[in-house]
Design an enzyme around this catalytic site. Structure first.
Site, PDB file in Angstrom:
ATOM      1  N   ARG A  47       0.820  -1.207   0.000  1.00 24.68           N
ATOM      2  CA  ARG A  47       0.000   0.000   0.000  1.00 24.68           C
ATOM      3  C   ARG A  47       0.860   1.265   0.000  1.00 24.68           C
ATOM      4  O   ARG A  47       0.362   2.350  -0.266  1.00 24.68           O
ATOM      5  CB  ARG A  47      -0.938  -0.031   1.214  1.00 24.68           C
ATOM      6  CG  ARG A  47      -1.919   1.116   1.292  1.00 24.68           C
ATOM      7  CD  ARG A  47      -3.095   0.859   2.234  1.00 24.68           C
ATOM      8  NE  ARG A  47      -2.778   0.040   3.376  1.00 24.68           N
ATOM      9  CZ  ARG A  47      -2.272   0.504   4.536  1.00 24.68           C
ATOM     10  NH1 ARG A  47      -2.004   1.792   4.686  1.00 24.68           N
ATOM     11  NH2 ARG A  47      -2.029  -0.328   5.543  1.00 24.68           N
ATOM     12  N   TYR A  98     -16.696  18.699 -14.142  1.00 21.64           N
ATOM     13  CA  TYR A  98     -16.842  17.253 -14.020  1.00 21.64           C
ATOM     14  C   TYR A  98     -17.862  16.920 -12.942  1.00 21.64           C
ATOM     15  O   TYR A  98     -17.779  17.387 -11.808  1.00 21.64           O
ATOM     16  CB  TYR A  98     -15.479  16.638 -13.700  1.00 21.64           C
ATOM     17  CG  TYR A  98     -15.519  15.172 -13.374  1.00 21.64           C
ATOM     18  CD1 TYR A  98     -16.198  14.269 -14.194  1.00 21.64           C
ATOM     19  CD2 TYR A  98     -14.879  14.681 -12.248  1.00 21.64           C
ATOM     20  CE1 TYR A  98     -16.231  12.921 -13.891  1.00 21.64           C
ATOM     21  CE2 TYR A  98     -14.903  13.332 -11.937  1.00 21.64           C
ATOM     22  CZ  TYR A  98     -15.589  12.458 -12.763  1.00 21.64           C
ATOM     23  OH  TYR A  98     -15.635  11.121 -12.456  1.00 21.64           O
TER      24      TYR A  98
END
Length: 360
Positions: A47, A98
């Site tokens: 991660r 957007y």
């Protein structure tokens, strides 16, 4: 390799993010499928970093003139940037941009996290006024879906004078069309799903910054939240980035020619084209005409999203959450790399069919 200052963008896109040119090194960055790494280095856990992501980040960072971080999607990148805003602080954003960004801002405002002021993209005076007590100013230029253009330097100057950070969504322009960091912006956001990857097969996002401290904060948030890309996605995005200059050159040439021809078609009330790039929008008389046109194409694909090698189109207000100022008959065109004559023949017959149906 040479520094990015010594190379032009097309060369950077091809050569950045590759392994060293040592004997028996692979030419391309391999896909590193690992959830954990041997202790003692700076990576350790999947991660926290991966060589495949980092190759993509190096290439995009060089193109944008900053340092990049890859995320699991464009909206994950939007989220981590908005998380820089403290509770109760103000965000200034375009009134039509957007859809995902507007929905995130509405969600944050509904939960009392931030206050939001929405400003028309082209109203520079309104932007300057709104910056006065802002913590973050969010620009998107050209805007989605109306392809309006903001005066980035003027707004950046006003925002910085007020102590606000500026982020620019550069998805439509790409780093080949503009480099917002060079214009004074603090952060750049990309939906890498679109032009950067370029083949409609990747879901990924990115943030690019010039300031190392901001990069460290965002990296820490990504590590904590886990909004990381898959290694296959990162590899595909990097592979797509290699051909971005060629793809965009062809698609932009197609878009310019189609915009010229569309302006002369009797079904089209208005052509929205900022003068460069591969996005075009047209205003048809109403939603019914627009829907008829999108149903009548054979080559153009009626679908959402954009930026792939194939040409797509969509009536944006079929989504109830689209900004109210977007016209009902607006059709957004993502122009691909096909032969422009084939694209025009299909689009023209669809518009003719829609016009005839409307007249009937």
């Amino acid at each position: 390799m040479e520094s990015s200052d010594d190379l032009r963008p097309a060369t950077i896109a091809v050569h950045s993010g590759r392994p060293p040119h040592d004997p028996d090194q692979p030419l391309n960055q391999p896909i590193t499928m690992a959830s954990t790494f041997v202790a003692g280095g700076g990576r350790e856990y999947g991660r926290w970093g991966n060589p495949t992501w980092q190759a993509f980040e190096e290439a995009l960072g060089r193109l944008e003139g900053g340092r990049a971080l890859a995320f699991s999607s464009g909206l994950a990148a939007v989220d981590v940037v908005l998380d820089l805003v403290a509770n109760g602080e103000k965000v200034v954003a375009p009134s039509a941009c957007y859809n995902g960004t507007l929905l995130q801002l509405a969600d944050l405002e509904a939960r009392g996290r931030v206050s939001t002021t929405l400003v028309p993209v082209t109203d520079t005076a309104a932007w300057v006024e709104a910056c006065e007590d802002a913590a973050l100013v969010w620009l998107e230029t050209p805007s989605n879906p109306m392809l309006d253009v903001s005066d980035v330097p003027a707004i950046v100057a006003a925002a910085h004078a007020a102590g606000a950070r500026v982020v620019v969504d550069n998805t439509f322009a790409t780093p080949l069309g503009q480099q917002p960091l060079a214009l004074g912006a603090d952060l750049v956001v990309h939906s890498a799903t679109k032009y950067l990857a370029g083949h409609s097969d990747v879901l990924m996002g990115a943030v690019v910054v010039a300031d190392e401290q901001i990069w460290t904060v965002l990296k820490g948030r990504r590590d904590l939240l886990g909004a990381v890309p898959g290694t296959l996605e990162a590899w595909l995005a990097l592979r797509g980035l290699r051909t971005l200059p060629l793809r965009l050159e062809r698609a932009s040439a197609n878009a310019a020619e189609l915009a010229r021809r569309l302006a002369e078609h009797p079904a089209v009330d208005r052509v929205r084209y900022p003068g460069s790039g591969a996005m075009v929008a047209i205003d048809l008389p109403d939603a019914a005409t627009a829907d008829a046109a999108t149903r009548a194409t054979r080559l153009w694909v009626h679908t959402t999203s954009l930026g792939g090698v194939e040409s797509t189109l969509e009536r944006r207000t079929r989504w109830a959450s689209e900004a109210p100022e977007v016209p009902q008959g607006l059709v957004r065109l993502s122009v691909g790399i096909e032969d422009v004559e084939d694209l025009w023949a299909d689009l023209a017959q669809a518009l003719d069919s829609a016009l005839a149906g409307n007249a009937g």
